[in-house]
Design an enzyme around this catalytic site. Structure first.
Site, PDB file in Angstrom:
ATOM      1  CE1 TYR A   8      39.950  37.770  38.960  1.00 50.17           C
ATOM      2  CE2 TYR A   8      39.625  40.047  39.630  1.00 50.17           C
ATOM      3  CZ  TYR A   8      39.485  38.698  39.876  1.00 50.17           C
ATOM      4  OH  TYR A   8      38.899  38.268  41.039  1.00 50.17           O
ATOM      5  CG  ASP A  32      36.966  36.993  46.916  1.00 49.99           C
ATOM      6  OD1 ASP A  32      36.295  37.648  47.737  1.00 49.99           O
ATOM      7  OD2 ASP A  32      36.854  37.140  45.689  1.00 49.99           O
ATOM      8  CG  ASP A  93      40.197  41.601  44.451  1.00 50.93           C
ATOM      9  OD1 ASP A  93      39.543  41.742  45.503  1.00 50.93           O
ATOM     10  OD2 ASP A  93      39.840  40.851  43.518  1.00 50.93           O
TER      11      ASP A  93
END
Length: 118
Positions: A8, A32, A93
């Site tokens: 990612y 997000d 995250d």
């Protein structure tokens, strides 16, 4: 899970939209930042990340990935140019994975205190 997080980060740095989207399950949900309207499914996720990578992101992990059961959390720094200066966001995250190792949920935790110049 560690490999997906590292993939990612690499894909964000390379602005590789296809590689980013490939990490997500067909029915994935991205929130997000947390509290914003969720992006549901690959079409909405692709549109969200298309706008993100257009910002010329520079992304780096800040510390180790924490992975347990079917979730991984990681702190990182995202910087990008804005109005003639460099902006930085430091989110955490959290990815939740399905049995195939694809991300089914991504939640990004950050607020105004996690945004700075430089």
């Amino acid at each position: 899970m560690h490999a997906v997080v590292h993939s990612y980060v690499r894909a964000l740095n390379a602005a590789d939209l296809d590689a980013i989207v490939a990490l997500f399950a067909d029915d994935a949900v991205v929130e997000d930042p947390v509290g914003s309207p969720p992006k549901k499914g690959l079409a909405e996720i692709r549109a969200f990340y298309a706008a993100s990578v257009a910002m010329q992101l520079e992304v780096e992990l800040e510390g180790p990935v924490r992975a347990v059961a079917d979730e991984a959390a990681f702190a990182f720094r995202v910087s990008f140019p804005m109005n003639g200066q460099r902006m930085a966001v430091r989110p955490i995250d959290v990815f939740r994975f399905n049995a195939d190792g694809r991300v089914v949920q991504m939640r990004a935790f950050f607020g105004a205190d996690n945004v700075s110049t430089g």
